[in-house]
Design an enzyme around this catalytic site. Structure first.
Site, PDB file in Angstrom:
ATOM      1  N   ARG A  61       0.839  -1.310   0.040  1.00 36.55           N
ATOM      2  CA  ARG A  61       0.130   0.002  -0.076  1.00 36.55           C
ATOM      3  C   ARG A  61       0.687   1.247   0.007  1.00 36.55           C
ATOM      4  NH1 ARG A  61      -4.243   1.221   4.715  1.00 36.55           N
ATOM      5  NH2 ARG A  61      -2.476   1.641   5.895  1.00 36.55           N
ATOM      6  N   THR A 118      -0.563   7.575  -0.979  1.00 37.95           N
ATOM      7  CA  THR A 118      -2.101   7.832  -1.420  1.00 37.95           C
ATOM      8  C   THR A 118      -2.869   6.554  -0.789  1.00 37.95           C
ATOM      9  OG1 THR A 118      -1.283   5.941  -3.040  1.00 37.95           O
ATOM     10  CG2 THR A 118      -0.977   8.286  -3.656  1.00 37.95           C
ATOM     11  N   ASP A 125       1.288  -3.131  12.730  1.00 36.13           N
ATOM     12  CA  ASP A 125       1.553  -3.366  11.395  1.00 36.13           C
ATOM     13  C   ASP A 125       1.946  -4.930  11.238  1.00 36.13           C
ATOM     14  OD1 ASP A 125       3.214  -4.022   8.994  1.00 36.13           O
ATOM     15  OD2 ASP A 125       3.098  -2.040   8.684  1.00 36.13           O
ATOM     16  N   ASP A 132       5.421  -6.073   9.983  1.00 40.39           N
ATOM     17  CA  ASP A 132       6.508  -5.522  10.781  1.00 40.39           C
ATOM     18  C   ASP A 132       6.550  -6.371  12.028  1.00 40.39           C
ATOM     19  OD1 ASP A 132       7.511  -3.428   8.994  1.00 40.39           O
ATOM     20  OD2 ASP A 132       6.249  -1.845   9.858  1.00 40.39           O
TER      21      ASP A 132
HETATM   22  C1  PRP Z   1      -0.857  -4.100   4.645  1.00 41.67           C
HETATM   23  C2  PRP Z   1      -1.511  -5.295   4.990  1.00 41.67           C
HETATM   24  C3  PRP Z   1      -2.522  -5.502   3.743  1.00 41.67           C
HETATM   25  C4  PRP Z   1      -2.473  -3.971   3.483  1.00 41.67           C
HETATM   26  C5  PRP Z   1      -4.035  -3.486   3.788  1.00 41.67           C
HETATM   27  O1  PRP Z   1       0.536  -4.418   3.719  1.00 41.67           O
HETATM   28  O2  PRP Z   1      -0.788  -6.721   5.105  1.00 41.67           O
HETATM   29  O3  PRP Z   1      -1.622  -6.003   2.533  1.00 41.67           O
HETATM   30  O4  PRP Z   1      -1.702  -3.149   4.293  1.00 41.67           O
HETATM   31  O5  PRP Z   1      -4.180  -2.290   3.667  1.00 41.67           O
HETATM   32  P1  PRP Z   1      -5.474  -1.902   2.578  1.00 41.67           P
HETATM   33  O6  PRP Z   1      -6.637  -2.711   3.161  1.00 41.67           O
HETATM   34  O7  PRP Z   1      -5.638  -0.467   3.062  1.00 41.67           O
HETATM   35  O8  PRP Z   1      -4.965  -2.050   1.417  1.00 41.67           O
HETATM   36  P2  PRP Z   1       1.522  -3.241   3.686  1.00 41.67           P
HETATM   37  O9  PRP Z   1       1.215  -2.350   2.580  1.00 41.67           O
HETATM   38  O10 PRP Z   1       1.842  -2.654   4.890  1.00 41.67           O
HETATM   39  O11 PRP Z   1       2.631  -4.150   2.991  1.00 41.67           O
HETATM   40  P3  PRP Z   1       3.979  -5.218   3.904  1.00 41.67           P
HETATM   41  O12 PRP Z   1       3.022  -6.172   4.241  1.00 41.67           O
HETATM   42  O13 PRP Z   1       4.609  -5.772   2.672  1.00 41.67           O
HETATM   43  O14 PRP Z   1       4.273  -4.395   4.885  1.00 41.67           O
END
Ligand code: PRP
Length: 210
Positions: free
Chosen positions: A105, A109, A201, A204
């Site tokens: 994400r 944005t 998160d 993380d």
């Molecule tokens: C997080 C989570 C989802 C997403 C959810 O991933 O694991 O994939 O955000 O957000 P959304 O519903 O608003 O799209 P992240 O973008 O942090 O990636 P990562 O797991 O690689 O850290």
């Protein structure tokens, strides 16, 4: 939730383990264990309608009626956080295929950015479980569903742990046919797009990268 496509687990073990997962004191190793266990419990519930074929089985005593799975199942973790949900479900259904989708994400944005997809041209499974602990804005889940529909999979389910109501609304508006299985629906998204109260998160906290 009254929508029959939204399944919030009522299982006491799910509620107990989710509470431990949320705790800020829960360290990485325990966090990974809990993600794995919760995925197993929610995956079990999500697969309750897998189709069966009748067969016969010879026991040491007699021949009797049995069943085997009719459908090929794909587990589709969204990188990174969905990775921790694979093993618990894979243990229950070792014949499942695992297809990874890389979607993150964008921090500004909050829109999903796709960066990894090695799906073959033709679909190789009939049912896909998309795995991601977090459904925040719903952008990543909706994008993953879109990819799998385009691939040609007819039965798609989303298996997560927690969701914001905003994310559920986005996914169900775009894909009303896709069931969503969760441990809990939280209160809201904050101004940074984080689920509140949430669990931080999930990527993380699993991988020690905070
Ligand atoms: C997080 C989570 C989802 C997403 C959810 O991933 O694991 O994939 O955000 O957000 P959304 O519903 O608003 O799209 P992240 O973008 O942090 O990636 P990562 O797991 O690689 O850290």
């Amino acid at each position: 939730m009254s929508d029959s496509k939204i399944h919030i687990s009522d299982h006491p073990l799910v509620k107990h383990k989710l509470t431990l997962l949320r705790r800020v004191q829960t360290e990485h190793k325990k966090f990974r264990e809990l993600i794995r266990e919760l995925a197993m419990l929610l995956g079990y519930e999500a697969m309750a309608d897998l189709r069966l074929v009748d067969c016969t089985v010879q026991t040491p005593m007699a021949e009797t009626r049995g069943y085997h799975l009719e459908e090929d199942v794909g587990l589709v973790p969204i990188l990174r956080a969905g990775l921790g949900m694979v093993d618990g479900i894979h243990e229950m259904i070792p014949g499942a295929q695992v297809w990874h989708l890389g979607i993150y994400r964008d921090e500004k944005t909050l829109r999903p950015v796709s960066y990894y997809n090695k799906l073959p041209i033709e679909p190789t499974v009939q049912v896909c479980l998309i795995l991601d602990p977090m459904l925040a804005t719903g952008g990543s889940a909706a994008a993953a569903i879109e990819v799998l529909k385009h691939w040609g999979v007819r039965r798609i389910k989303f298996v997560g742990l927690i969701a914001a109501p905003e994310g559920i609304a986005t996914v169900t508006a775009a894909h009303p046919d896709v069931p969503i299985h969760l441990a809990a629906v939280d209160d809201h998204l904050n101004e940074h797009g984080f689920i509140v109260p949430g669990l931080g998160d999930a990527g993380d906290r699993q991988f020690g990268t905070a």
